[in-house]
Scaffold this motif. Structure first.
Motif, mmCIF file in Angstrom:
data_model
loop_
_atom_site.group_PDB
_atom_site.id
_atom_site.type_symbol
_atom_site.label_atom_id
_atom_site.label_comp_id
_atom_site.label_asym_id
_atom_site.label_seq_id
_atom_site.Cartn_x
_atom_site.Cartn_y
_atom_site.Cartn_z
ATOM 1 N N VAL A 41 0.675 -1.233 0.010
ATOM 2 C CA VAL A 41 -0.068 0.014 0.258
ATOM 3 C C VAL A 41 0.884 1.232 0.451
ATOM 4 O O VAL A 41 0.466 2.415 -0.562
ATOM 5 C CB VAL A 41 -0.966 -0.254 1.281
ATOM 6 C CG1 VAL A 41 -1.344 1.025 1.408
ATOM 7 C CG2 VAL A 41 -1.747 -1.019 1.416
ATOM 8 N N TRP A 53 2.273 1.711 -3.266
ATOM 9 C CA TRP A 53 1.348 2.341 -4.760
ATOM 10 C C TRP A 53 1.341 3.853 -4.077
ATOM 11 O O TRP A 53 0.874 4.352 -5.554
ATOM 12 C CB TRP A 53 0.164 0.839 -3.968
ATOM 13 C CG TRP A 53 -0.044 1.141 -5.323
ATOM 14 C CD1 TRP A 53 -1.698 2.054 -5.528
ATOM 15 C CD2 TRP A 53 -0.330 0.552 -6.530
ATOM 16 N NE1 TRP A 53 -1.886 1.802 -6.818
ATOM 17 C CE2 TRP A 53 -1.230 0.586 -7.342
ATOM 18 C CE3 TRP A 53 0.736 -0.370 -6.914
ATOM 19 C CZ2 TRP A 53 -1.652 0.501 -8.788
ATOM 20 C CZ3 TRP A 53 0.694 -1.447 -8.649
ATOM 21 C CH2 TRP A 53 -0.927 -0.866 -9.316
ATOM 22 N N SER A 54 1.230 4.291 -2.976
ATOM 23 C CA SER A 54 1.185 5.624 -2.584
ATOM 24 C C SER A 54 1.838 6.004 -2.710
ATOM 25 O O SER A 54 1.231 7.568 -2.755
ATOM 26 C CB SER A 54 -0.003 5.453 -1.972
ATOM 27 O OG SER A 54 -0.561 4.629 -1.606
ATOM 28 N N VAL A 103 -6.410 -1.881 -5.737
ATOM 29 C CA VAL A 103 -6.189 -2.253 -4.790
ATOM 30 C C VAL A 103 -7.406 -1.240 -4.101
ATOM 31 O O VAL A 103 -7.680 -2.782 -2.702
ATOM 32 C CB VAL A 103 -4.877 0.038 -4.049
ATOM 33 C CG1 VAL A 103 -5.916 0.802 -3.813
ATOM 34 C CG2 VAL A 103 -4.099 -0.935 -3.703
ATOM 35 N N ILE A 104 -8.232 -0.950 -3.895
ATOM 36 C CA ILE A 104 -9.422 -1.226 -3.682
ATOM 37 C C ILE A 104 -9.943 -2.601 -4.188
ATOM 38 O O ILE A 104 -10.330 -3.385 -2.613
ATOM 39 C CB ILE A 104 -10.657 -0.575 -4.311
ATOM 40 C CG1 ILE A 104 -9.853 1.460 -3.316
ATOM 41 C CG2 ILE A 104 -11.728 -0.385 -3.281
ATOM 42 C CD1 ILE A 104 -10.764 2.009 -3.530
ATOM 43 N N PHE A 145 -7.947 -5.362 -1.708
ATOM 44 C CA PHE A 145 -8.500 -4.832 -0.363
ATOM 45 C C PHE A 145 -10.200 -5.618 0.212
ATOM 46 O O PHE A 145 -9.389 -5.744 1.113
ATOM 47 C CB PHE A 145 -8.274 -3.307 0.248
ATOM 48 C CG PHE A 145 -9.195 -3.207 1.327
ATOM 49 C CD1 PHE A 145 -8.840 -2.972 2.287
ATOM 50 C CD2 PHE A 145 -10.299 -2.714 1.266
ATOM 51 C CE1 PHE A 145 -9.562 -3.217 3.700
ATOM 52 C CE2 PHE A 145 -11.434 -2.155 2.682
ATOM 53 C CZ PHE A 145 -10.881 -2.594 3.753
ATOM 54 N N PHE A 146 -11.063 -5.417 -0.694
ATOM 55 C CA PHE A 146 -11.636 -6.076 -0.827
ATOM 56 C C PHE A 146 -11.893 -7.667 -0.299
ATOM 57 O O PHE A 146 -12.266 -8.210 0.146
ATOM 58 C CB PHE A 146 -13.336 -6.151 -1.684
ATOM 59 C CG PHE A 146 -13.581 -4.660 -0.756
ATOM 60 C CD1 PHE A 146 -14.264 -4.264 0.324
ATOM 61 C CD2 PHE A 146 -13.567 -3.251 -1.493
ATOM 62 C CE1 PHE A 146 -15.055 -3.536 0.922
ATOM 63 C CE2 PHE A 146 -13.998 -2.403 -1.209
ATOM 64 C CZ PHE A 146 -14.597 -1.969 -0.048
ATOM 65 N N GLN A 148 -9.478 -8.304 3.073
ATOM 66 C CA GLN A 148 -9.974 -7.547 4.100
ATOM 67 C C GLN A 148 -9.040 -7.438 5.064
ATOM 68 O O GLN A 148 -8.043 -6.716 5.541
ATOM 69 C CB GLN A 148 -11.405 -7.547 4.338
ATOM 70 C CG GLN A 148 -11.489 -6.151 4.597
ATOM 71 C CD GLN A 148 -12.942 -6.268 5.223
ATOM 72 O OE1 GLN A 148 -13.151 -6.420 7.043
ATOM 73 N NE2 GLN A 148 -13.599 -6.683 4.093
ATOM 74 N N PHE A 198 -5.066 -6.869 5.874
ATOM 75 C CA PHE A 198 -5.309 -5.278 5.283
ATOM 76 C C PHE A 198 -5.164 -5.140 6.826
ATOM 77 O O PHE A 198 -4.288 -4.551 7.544
ATOM 78 C CB PHE A 198 -6.262 -4.177 5.100
ATOM 79 C CG PHE A 198 -5.568 -4.303 3.399
ATOM 80 C CD1 PHE A 198 -5.982 -5.628 2.342
ATOM 81 C CD2 PHE A 198 -5.113 -3.243 3.102
ATOM 82 C CE1 PHE A 198 -6.015 -5.660 0.872
ATOM 83 C CE2 PHE A 198 -4.697 -2.988 1.830
ATOM 84 C CZ PHE A 198 -5.060 -4.650 0.618
ATOM 85 N N ILE A 199 -6.497 -5.482 7.504
ATOM 86 C CA ILE A 199 -6.707 -4.768 8.669
ATOM 87 C C ILE A 199 -5.828 -5.241 9.801
ATOM 88 O O ILE A 199 -5.376 -4.589 10.658
ATOM 89 C CB ILE A 199 -7.667 -4.847 9.370
ATOM 90 C CG1 ILE A 199 -8.570 -3.499 8.436
ATOM 91 C CG2 ILE A 199 -7.896 -5.026 10.760
ATOM 92 C CD1 ILE A 199 -10.167 -3.859 8.469
ATOM 93 N N VAL A 253 -2.544 -3.105 10.484
ATOM 94 C CA VAL A 253 -2.296 -2.875 11.771
ATOM 95 C C VAL A 253 -2.876 -2.676 13.190
ATOM 96 O O VAL A 253 -2.315 -2.409 14.006
ATOM 97 C CB VAL A 253 -4.156 -1.762 11.575
ATOM 98 C CG1 VAL A 253 -3.798 -0.295 12.729
ATOM 99 C CG2 VAL A 253 -4.503 -1.490 10.329
ATOM 100 N N THR A 254 -3.745 -4.026 12.958
ATOM 101 C CA THR A 254 -3.426 -4.784 14.533
ATOM 102 C C THR A 254 -1.969 -5.246 15.070
ATOM 103 O O THR A 254 -1.735 -4.802 15.835
ATOM 104 C CB THR A 254 -4.364 -6.245 14.684
ATOM 105 O OG1 THR A 254 -5.410 -5.400 13.555
ATOM 106 C CG2 THR A 254 -5.077 -6.451 16.153
ATOM 107 N N SER A 263 -0.144 -2.238 15.601
ATOM 108 C CA SER A 263 -0.223 -0.544 16.790
ATOM 109 C C SER A 263 -0.747 -1.656 18.491
ATOM 110 O O SER A 263 -0.067 -1.048 19.287
ATOM 111 C CB SER A 263 -1.626 -0.403 16.761
ATOM 112 O OG SER A 263 -2.348 -1.818 16.387
#
Lengths: 427, 287, 298
Positions: free
Chosen positions: B215, B218-219, B265-266, B269-270, B273, B276-277, B280-281, B284
């Motif tokens: 991600v 890509w951005s 990328v969307i 993502f779907f 999913q 992706f999430i 973060v987990t 963090s």
């Protein structure tokens, strides 16, 4: 297992491949000893592929020892990209520049003086006033002129009709612009004019149109803070403050008014005639309704400001002679004439300007565009920038923004700009 | 009925009713927020299929739909090249990050050697330094190394990163030591232990890192904007920025180009999913 | 117990594993970081004969430049996205936290902006915020909320706030997920216990949940303020730094790379980078200390 080792090898292979990719087109010399000349144009690709590609082929056929590479950068960040190419030692040999940015390159030593390498006969073929105004600094020739792009006014006659006006009501004198904008806005809810205020320090053009010089003769002091300069600045600021032009005009670049014109939201578009082809193909109904007029003037100021594009030769080139030859080739009469026809720009070579194409234009919108543009070019003058052009234009842009947003009165903004320009010129 | 009314005056509900009402309210709020988050993308999609005359009119589904802007922007404005470059850069960046981070995290988590803490702290400290501080020296250095205007030049500054090392190291530390000890007793070399036992066990963390890096890659915009000069090397974000600058004047081109840039990328993502999430987990929660 | 030869070989192995990463990060991160401090003390341009050490002159020039202070003011103002992000992301997390049908779909929707590139997002919002043709103004006028369009991106009173909205919007999903994780970690018994004590849901939330998730609140605030101080793409795409929206990083970019705004100056750009670094370091240190103190004091 050797999964990581395979991955490593794969990465190395991909990297090597990519390195190879990036190195393409950087060789001054091919193995066979042919000479490479790279030329750079400003936002002409891919639109003019069908003009340049055959031309390159023809040139390579006529000069078997030369290979021509064509690169094109978009308008935005053009100078930055060019500078980084210089720093990376991969700058093109022949460089297309707007004549106004020439001093920046002369100052930084990135381009060659051409007196000794330009063919005298070729030199004599250009319109001499244009050659001098655009390319000669400190008594030396730095660039050969290419095409001129005089602005014209495109008029959407269906918006005029909607407002109960005719083509004769479109202002020829700037003094009539506010009233015109007011009528259009009242009757149609659309805008009459869409000035581009900030891009490229447009204030320099507003001032020029009324005969106000930017700096003193010797280039050491600001010269625009005069009653005349203030009057013209106040005129444009007032137009904005009264909301007779779009409020987004404070940040708009020249793309935005074009977009508004194409979508039928703008009555008069003032721009280079070469942009007409974009709405011709895109929105034929707008093109059908379009009429072309000369740009409005101020009473007593009949000159037209012409933007000119030139070719310079990089100081880093391995082939100065060959580069100059190719620049001459691109700007010779037949090639300029053909380019002008395709782009609706004006050539800078005398014989091309005398072609019947310009002297007896066909009776169509395109023909009238050429007639109006040629008329502008004949009366045209090329803007002579100062050495610190970019800095000065940035100051003008800031001053314009401050006055448009009402942070300063036009007088304060002009005083402030004068002070800052003096500081820049005094460095 | 009357007694019921007296016992519960208007507005007071049973707990069950209250829960139901809460649920309805919750769903209403959830639904109301959807257009706020996906609306801009839908609007862009809508603009990208319009004819020029009505690009700003209000209807979401325009009367006349055309897909030609996609074909034109793809081929005429070199978006195909930008797309390919973005894919190559992403592959290279994800690959190198997985390899480098996984290699570096292993000794930091599992081996004992002098200077371990120091190295880890030093590597981690780069997380505190904003990229904008060192982009100019990096740029000047890249010019000298011949990395200017190359795809490798885009990748190299983020070929490995402190976040990735931290993420994988946390994961290595959760693996019990028995396996490794057994292999060591069998006389396996450390590299062998890493490649055949330890590294495969960190797959979840590697997957999360891969997606995170993908991600990002890509951005990524600022660095490619600086280091890329020609259309041969531009990536999608740079291409879109150029399109929306003064490069071209068709709003639909920019919109179509934007859709092309984010759609993969969307979609991805779907489909993935959870992963992706998960990134973060993992990132963090302190281990 | 291992022999010293064994330990040596383990050290060697460790460094063999570390070597590729240390080399790549050393060359392309540490070296340029040191380089930035060096260049900030020099008048430097590649291949120029006039390169020389100028001490702190670049810093003094930057600090005497009103444009720098304007950019600094905007960057500090930009930090207002932090409370917005923390509050909205927490609210969103509370909304999507319960495991009820379709919840994953909703979460995914809210997360979409996170995975898309800012360049595209900023462009999409530009289409929406345009004064005369933008979606938002058209809707506002149609619904009768506004008589005529608001110049969202072209007036000084709104432009910076508009761009900040986009930053918040883009990041919410990410921080929402962080909060979901934190909320899941709050033991159910605790909040039930507080309810038995007669506390209302709000009190329970304030007295039990918030202290439990405070580390995440702190982390969210720190991460989002670091990225707020580094904002660039939104500005580049939406306003080009005009109408009072220049931020520190945008200023660094124009000073170092944008020739159309005047001659570029690597020394000054690096000096600004150093100041940005100092600001980020100082701000986050203070913020972390302050926020950690909130619950550890009692």
């Amino acid at each position: 297992m050797s999964a990581p080792r395979t991955a490593l090898l794969f990465l190395l292979a991909v990297s090597a491949g990519l390195f190879a990719c990036g190195e393409r087109g950087r060789r001054p010399m091919t193995p066979e000893g042919r000479k490479h000349v790279t030329f750079l144009t400003m936002q002409l690709r891919p639109t003019f592929d069908d003009y340049f590609l055959p031309l390159i082929e023809q040139y390579e056929r006529e000069n078997p020892d030369i290979d021509i590479d064509w690169i094109d950068y978009p308008w935005q960040n053009y100078e930055t990209k060019l500078m980084t190419a210089f720093l990376a030692r991969s700058a093109p040999d022949v460089i297309n520049l707007p004549s106004v940015s020439l001093p920046t390159y002369i100052r930084s030593g990135t381009i060659l003086p051409l007196d000794d390498i330009v063919d005298p006969e070729a030199r004599a073929s250009y319109v001499q006033s244009i050659l001098t105004d655009s390319g000669v600094y400190d008594g030396q020739l730095w660039a050969v002129p290419w095409y001129a792009a005089p602005e014209v006014a495109f008029v959407n006659t269906s918006i005029l009709k909607e407002a109960g006006l005719t083509i004769d009501d479109v202002p020829r004198d700037y003094a009539d612009v506010p009233a015109f904008c007011e009528t259009i806005l009242e009757k149609t809810g659309k805008y009459g004019f869409y000035p581009v205020y900030v891009e490229g320090g447009k204030l320099r053009v507003f001032l020029w149109e009324r005969g106000v010089s930017l700096v003193s003769e010797d280039g050491t002091r600001a010269a625009f803070n005069t009653p005349e300069g203030l009057a013209v600045f106040e005129f444009w600021v007032d137009l904005y403050r009264r909301e007779l032009v779009p409020r987004d005009a404070v940040t708009a670049t020249h793309r935005i008014p074009l977009d508004q014109y194409k979508t039928g939201n703008l009555a008069v578009l003032t721009t280079g005639p070469q942009l007409a082809r974009q709405f011709q193909s895109d929105t034929p109904e707008i093109y059908e309704a379009t009429e072309v007029l000369p740009l409005p003037r101020w009473k007593g100021h009949e000159e037209h400001l012409v933007s000119l594009f030139v070719f310079a030769v990089s100081a880093r080139t391995h082939h100065p002679e060959e580069s100059a030859r190719f620049a001459e080739f691109l700007t010779n009469a037949p090639n300029q004439l053909e380019f002008a026809k395709r782009t609706v720009t004006l050539p800078s070579v005398t014989t091309a300007l005398e072609d019947p194409f310009f002297t007896h234009p066909e009776d169509s919108l395109r023909g009238r565009m050429f007639a109006v543009a040629a008329q502008g070019t004949r009366k045209g003058q090329v803007f002579r920038p100062v050495r610190e052009n970019a800095e000065v234009l940035e100051v003008l842009a800031d001053a314009t923004e401050a006055a448009l947003l009402g942070n300063m009165t036009p007088k304060e903004a002009l005083d402030d700009a004068e002070e800052r320009v003096n500081e820049i010129l005094g460095r | 009925m009357r007694t019921d009314d007296r016992a519960r005056p208007a507005g007071i509900m049973t707990p069950r009713q209250r829960r139901a009402a809460g649920l309805v309210l919750r769903y209403a709020a959830l639904l109301a927020l959807v257009p706020f988050f996906v609306g801009p993308f839908l609007w862009m999609l809508s603009v990208s299929v319009r004819e020029t005359g009505n690009i700003y009119s209000l209807e979401i589904v325009p009367d006349a739909i055309t897909y030609r802007w996609y074909a034109e922007v793809w081929s005429q404005y070199n978006l195909d090249r930008a797309f390919l470059n973005s894919v190559l850069v992403a592959i290279l960046q994800v690959g190198s990050n997985l390899l480098f981070c996984s290699l570096a995290a292993y000794p930091l988590a599992r081996l004992r050697f002098p200077g371990r803490r120091l190295v880890f702290m030093l590597l981690l400290s780069t997380m505190m330094v904003p990229f904008q501080l060192y982009m100019i020296p990096l740029f000047l250095m890249s010019l000298r190394l011949g990395l200017f205007d190359t795809l490798v030049g885009i990748v190299v500054p983020s070929a490995a990163g402190a976040f990735g090392i931290y993420l994988i190291k946390q994961y290595y530390e959760t693996i019990p030591g028995d396996l490794e000890e057994a292999a060591r007793i069998d006389g396996a070399g450390e590299f062998r232990i890493w490649s055949s036992i330890m590294m495969p066990l960190t797959k979840p963390a590697m997957a999360a890192l891969a997606i995170f890096v993908f991600v990002q890659s890509w951005s990524n915009f600022l660095w490619p904007l600086i280091i890329v000069n020609s259309e041969d090397t531009w990536t999608l974000p740079v291409a879109i920025a150029k399109l929306s600058g003064d490069f071209i004047d068709k709003t639909q081109y920019i919109a179509a180009g934007s859709v092309i840039a984010v759609a993969p990328v969307i979609l991805f993502f779907f489909l993935a999913q959870r992963w992706f999430i998960g990134g973060v987990t993992l990132g963090s929660v302190k281990g | 117990m291992k022999s010293s030869a064994g330990r040596d070989s383990q050290t060697l192995t460790a460094w063999a594993f570390l070597a590729p990463t240390v080399i790549v990060m050393g060359l392309f991160q540490f070296l340029p970081i040191l380089g930035a401090f060096a260049v900030s003390l020099w008048d430097y341009f590649p291949d120029s004969p006039n390169n020389r050490f100028v001490g702190l002159r670049n810093f003094s020039r930057v600090l005497h430049d009103p444009a720098f202070w304007e950019a600094l003011k905007n960057s500090v103002l930009y930090l207002l996205v932090v409370p917005a992000i923390v509050l909205l992301a927490l609210g969103l997390a509370l909304l999507v936290e319960p495991a009820i049908p379709f919840m994953n779909a909703f979460r995914a929707c809210y997360y979409v902006p996170v995975v898309t590139m800012m360049v595209v997002v900023a462009y999409a919002w530009t289409l929406i915020f345009n004064t005369d043709n933008g979606l938002l103004n058209q809707l506002l006028v149609r619904w009768g909320v506004a008589e005529r369009g608001v110049p969202w991106l072209t007036s000084e009173s709104t432009a910076l706030w508009t761009v900040m909205t986009v930053t918040v919007w883009k990041g919410l999903g990410y921080y929402m997920v962080m909060f979901i994780v934190a909320l899941k970690a709050v033991p159910k018994e605790l909040s039930e216990a507080s309810r038995i004590d007669g506390a209302g849901p709000l009190q329970g939330f304030l007295n039990v949940t918030i202290p439990m998730i405070w580390p995440t609140v702190t982390l969210t605030a720190v991460i989002s303020s670091i990225s707020a101080l580094q904002v660039f793409e939104e500005i580049y795409m939406m306003t080009n730094g005009r109408v009072g929206t220049t931020t520190l990083v945008y200023d660094i970019y124009t000073t170092g790379f944008d020739m159309s705004r005047g001659a570029i100056d690597f020394g000054q750009a690096c000096a600004m980078g150093v100041l940005l670094f100092a600001l980020i370091l100082g701000f986050t240190t203070v913020a972390v200390r302050r926020m950690q103190g909130v619950y550890s004091a009692n």
